[in-house]
Enzyme design. Structure first.
Site, PDB file in Angstrom:
ATOM      1  N   GLU A  17      21.300   1.492 -11.793  1.00  0.00           N
ATOM      2  CA  GLU A  17      20.415   0.339 -11.540  1.00  0.00           C
ATOM      3  C   GLU A  17      20.585  -0.685 -12.655  1.00  0.00           C
ATOM      4  OE1 GLU A  17      16.212   0.753 -10.239  1.00  0.00           O
ATOM      5  OE2 GLU A  17      15.752  -0.415 -12.037  1.00  0.00           O
ATOM      6  N   HIS A 148       2.011   7.900  -7.517  1.00  0.00           N
ATOM      7  CA  HIS A 148       1.967   6.491  -7.926  1.00  0.00           C
ATOM      8  C   HIS A 148       0.721   6.260  -8.766  1.00  0.00           C
ATOM      9  CE1 HIS A 148       1.202   2.102  -7.278  1.00  0.00           C
ATOM     10  NE2 HIS A 148       2.500   2.069  -7.517  1.00  0.00           N
ATOM     11  N   LYS A 164       5.392   6.102   5.233  1.00  0.00           N
ATOM     12  CA  LYS A 164       6.406   5.064   4.949  1.00  0.00           C
ATOM     13  C   LYS A 164       7.780   5.510   5.457  1.00  0.00           C
ATOM     14  CE  LYS A 164       7.462   4.265   0.440  1.00  0.00           C
ATOM     15  NZ  LYS A 164       7.350   3.671  -0.900  1.00  0.00           N
ATOM     16  N   GLN A 211      10.633   1.097 -26.125  1.00  0.00           N
ATOM     17  CA  GLN A 211      10.956   1.165 -24.692  1.00  0.00           C
ATOM     18  C   GLN A 211      10.096   2.241 -24.026  1.00  0.00           C
ATOM     19  OE1 GLN A 211      14.907   2.672 -24.305  1.00  0.00           O
ATOM     20  NE2 GLN A 211      15.105   2.259 -22.141  1.00  0.00           N
TER      21      GLN A 211
HETATM   22  P1  FAD Z   1       3.955   1.486  -1.627  1.00  0.00           P
HETATM   23  O1  FAD Z   1       4.831   2.506  -0.999  1.00  0.00           O
HETATM   24  O2  FAD Z   1       3.355   0.439  -0.753  1.00  0.00           O
HETATM   25  O3  FAD Z   1       2.795   2.270  -2.419  1.00  0.00           O
HETATM   26  C1  FAD Z   1       1.922   1.571  -3.300  1.00  0.00           C
HETATM   27  C2  FAD Z   1       0.582   2.297  -3.398  1.00  0.00           C
HETATM   28  O4  FAD Z   1      -0.097   2.175  -2.148  1.00  0.00           O
HETATM   29  C3  FAD Z   1       0.698   3.815  -3.660  1.00  0.00           C
HETATM   30  O5  FAD Z   1      -0.375   4.178  -4.468  1.00  0.00           O
HETATM   31  C4  FAD Z   1       0.596   4.436  -2.280  1.00  0.00           C
HETATM   32  O6  FAD Z   1       0.077   5.755  -2.323  1.00  0.00           O
HETATM   33  C5  FAD Z   1      -0.361   3.462  -1.600  1.00  0.00           C
HETATM   34  N1  FAD Z   1      -0.125   3.380  -0.148  1.00  0.00           N
HETATM   35  C6  FAD Z   1       1.073   3.289   0.464  1.00  0.00           C
HETATM   36  N2  FAD Z   1       0.935   3.230   1.791  1.00  0.00           N
HETATM   37  C7  FAD Z   1      -0.398   3.277   2.034  1.00  0.00           C
HETATM   38  C8  FAD Z   1      -1.186   3.263   3.217  1.00  0.00           C
HETATM   39  N3  FAD Z   1      -0.619   3.210   4.435  1.00  0.00           N
HETATM   40  N4  FAD Z   1      -2.556   3.315   3.093  1.00  0.00           N
HETATM   41  C9  FAD Z   1      -3.126   3.413   1.869  1.00  0.00           C
HETATM   42  N5  FAD Z   1      -2.427   3.441   0.719  1.00  0.00           N
HETATM   43  C10 FAD Z   1      -1.080   3.364   0.789  1.00  0.00           C
HETATM   44  N6  FAD Z   1       9.118  -3.418  -8.673  1.00  0.00           N
HETATM   45  C11 FAD Z   1       9.586  -4.679  -8.606  1.00  0.00           C
HETATM   46  O7  FAD Z   1       8.804  -5.625  -8.716  1.00  0.00           O
HETATM   47  N7  FAD Z   1      10.917  -4.939  -8.419  1.00  0.00           N
HETATM   48  C12 FAD Z   1      11.844  -3.945  -8.295  1.00  0.00           C
HETATM   49  O8  FAD Z   1      13.030  -4.208  -8.139  1.00  0.00           O
HETATM   50  C13 FAD Z   1      11.385  -2.591  -8.353  1.00  0.00           C
HETATM   51  N8  FAD Z   1      12.252  -1.541  -8.213  1.00  0.00           N
HETATM   52  C14 FAD Z   1      11.763  -0.256  -8.179  1.00  0.00           C
HETATM   53  C15 FAD Z   1      12.668   0.802  -7.974  1.00  0.00           C
HETATM   54  C16 FAD Z   1      12.212   2.118  -7.944  1.00  0.00           C
HETATM   55  C17 FAD Z   1      13.200   3.247  -7.682  1.00  0.00           C
HETATM   56  C18 FAD Z   1      10.832   2.396  -8.164  1.00  0.00           C
HETATM   57  C19 FAD Z   1      10.345   3.822  -8.167  1.00  0.00           C
HETATM   58  C20 FAD Z   1       9.936   1.356  -8.387  1.00  0.00           C
HETATM   59  C21 FAD Z   1      10.386   0.024  -8.391  1.00  0.00           C
HETATM   60  N9  FAD Z   1       9.502  -1.057  -8.581  1.00  0.00           N
HETATM   61  C22 FAD Z   1       9.992  -2.350  -8.550  1.00  0.00           C
HETATM   62  C23 FAD Z   1       8.083  -0.822  -8.853  1.00  0.00           C
HETATM   63  C24 FAD Z   1       7.236  -0.812  -7.551  1.00  0.00           C
HETATM   64  O9  FAD Z   1       7.269  -2.072  -6.942  1.00  0.00           O
HETATM   65  C25 FAD Z   1       5.800  -0.439  -7.932  1.00  0.00           C
HETATM   66  O10 FAD Z   1       5.738   0.893  -8.360  1.00  0.00           O
HETATM   67  C26 FAD Z   1       4.736  -0.741  -6.884  1.00  0.00           C
HETATM   68  O11 FAD Z   1       3.454  -0.630  -7.518  1.00  0.00           O
HETATM   69  C27 FAD Z   1       4.734   0.199  -5.691  1.00  0.00           C
HETATM   70  O12 FAD Z   1       5.768  -0.066  -4.872  1.00  0.00           O
HETATM   71  P2  FAD Z   1       6.061   0.880  -3.583  1.00  0.00           P
HETATM   72  O13 FAD Z   1       7.148   0.235  -2.853  1.00  0.00           O
HETATM   73  O14 FAD Z   1       6.246   2.282  -4.021  1.00  0.00           O
HETATM   74  O15 FAD Z   1       4.683   0.702  -2.808  1.00  0.00           O
END
Ligand code: FAD
Length: 296
Positions: A17, A148, A164, A211
């Protein structure tokens, strides 16, 4: 090529990454970094979106296109829904398609503290559904071995993860972690909930103490005693700390690969030296498992 195909053809998928630089003046540096990473023959390279830079000034598309069309490596373009309108997402999907980028990591993104309403989507699954209704892309999503940071507990987070995945996710990439047992526990629970897509382990070699403090405050990863001892012991010796951080990550990777994980995703922090040391360290092990091109 869809990254989902790599998981079918390889025992262990090994990827990197990178993040686009914050300032446009350091854009040349990132191209040099990518050229060095290219020499290490990763299976794919992912490019973050918004994180560490502003969405408005996003270079994810440009860098993903370079990885695909100049380096001939599969890019995984991250895409978040924070402050995004569906129309903007559609335009970006069209641009990705035009540039032969076929793989997207669909994310919610981190919600800014002062912004309770995050746009037209609230969760990553809505973005996954939206992308799936458009041209066919291979879709990855994020997962969290320790849960999370905003979820009540790991069980609830895995229930949401299952939902998801069922919306059309092809593979998962995990948040970084420092204790492999937490990852194994998460894998076990995910399989029991019926999550069947490949799950790649996210590993970050930590090379300085600042970091690690920042990362832990952002994602809440637990630090094992063994890891804390390393940080304390070498905190005033930057090179020793870097080498110990690399050695710790290598030990994690060897254990994960030996336990049969689908893949390793290395958070390079745009540091080709660290990526090279890790690749060299696992090259023989990966080659013995996969029929891969000679790396390094
Ligand atoms: P989601 O899957 O939407 O989950 C977020 C929260 O909502 C979780 O607590 C989950 O339990 C909850 N949730 C999910 N679905 C539901 C539902 N249906 N009902 C109720 N609650 C729900 N961030 C950036 O800004 N840019 C990046 O490029 C980036 N790259 C990343 C790469 C990786 C591999 C990882 C692990 C994280 C990355 N992030 C990045 C960080 C990420 O955007 C954050 O962790 C964000 O807070 C959650 O994103 P998610 O897509 O996991 O969200």
């Amino acid at each position: 090529m869809f990254i989902s195909e790599l998981f079918k053809n390889k025992k262990v998928v090994f990827s990197f990454e990178i993040f686009p630089p914050k300032s446009t003046s350091s854009i040349n540096t990132i191209y040099n970094t990518l050229n060095e990473l290219n020499n290490l023959n990763p299976d794919y390279i992912s490019v973050t979106y918004g994180a560490g830079g502003s969405v408005a000034n996003n270079k994810t598309l440009e860098l993903s296109a370079y990885i695909k069309n100049t380096l001939n490596i599969e890019p995984l373009a991250h895409l978040t829904c924070i402050n995004s309108k569906k129309e903007e997402i559609d335009n970006l999907l069209l641009e990705l398609r035009k540039n032969n980028v076929e793989n997207i990591l669909a994310l919610r993104g981190d919600v800014p503290d002062d912004n309770l309403k995050i746009g037209e989507y609230n969760y990553a699954y809505e973005l996954v559904e939206h992308i799936n209704n458009k041209n066919k892309f291979c879709i990855g999503a994020a997962c969290y071995p320790e849960g999370h940071i905003q979820s009540q507990n790991l069980e609830e987070d895995i229930d949401n993860l299952k939902f998801k995945v069922d919306c059309g996710v092809d593979f998962l990439v995990s948040q970084l972690f420092f204790d492999n047992n937490l990852f194994y526990n998460f894998l076990d629970k995910s399989i029991k909930k019926g999550i069947k897509v490949p799950i790649q382990a996210g590993i970050m070699p930590v090379t300085n103490k600042k970091q690690i403090q920042r990362i832990v405050s952002l994602c809440g990863a637990k630090l094992p005693d063994k890891f804390i001892k390393i940080m304390d012991r070498y905190e005033n010796h930057p090179e020793a700390l870097r080498d110990a951080g690399i050695a710790y990550a290598l030990e994690q990777i060897v254990d994960l690969v030996s336990s049969g994980v689908s893949g390793i995703h290395l958070y390079t922090m745009n540091n080709p030296y660290v990526a090279k040391k890790i690749t060299e360290g696992v090259k023989t092990i990966l080659n013995s498992l996969n029929d891969v091109k000679e790396a390094v």
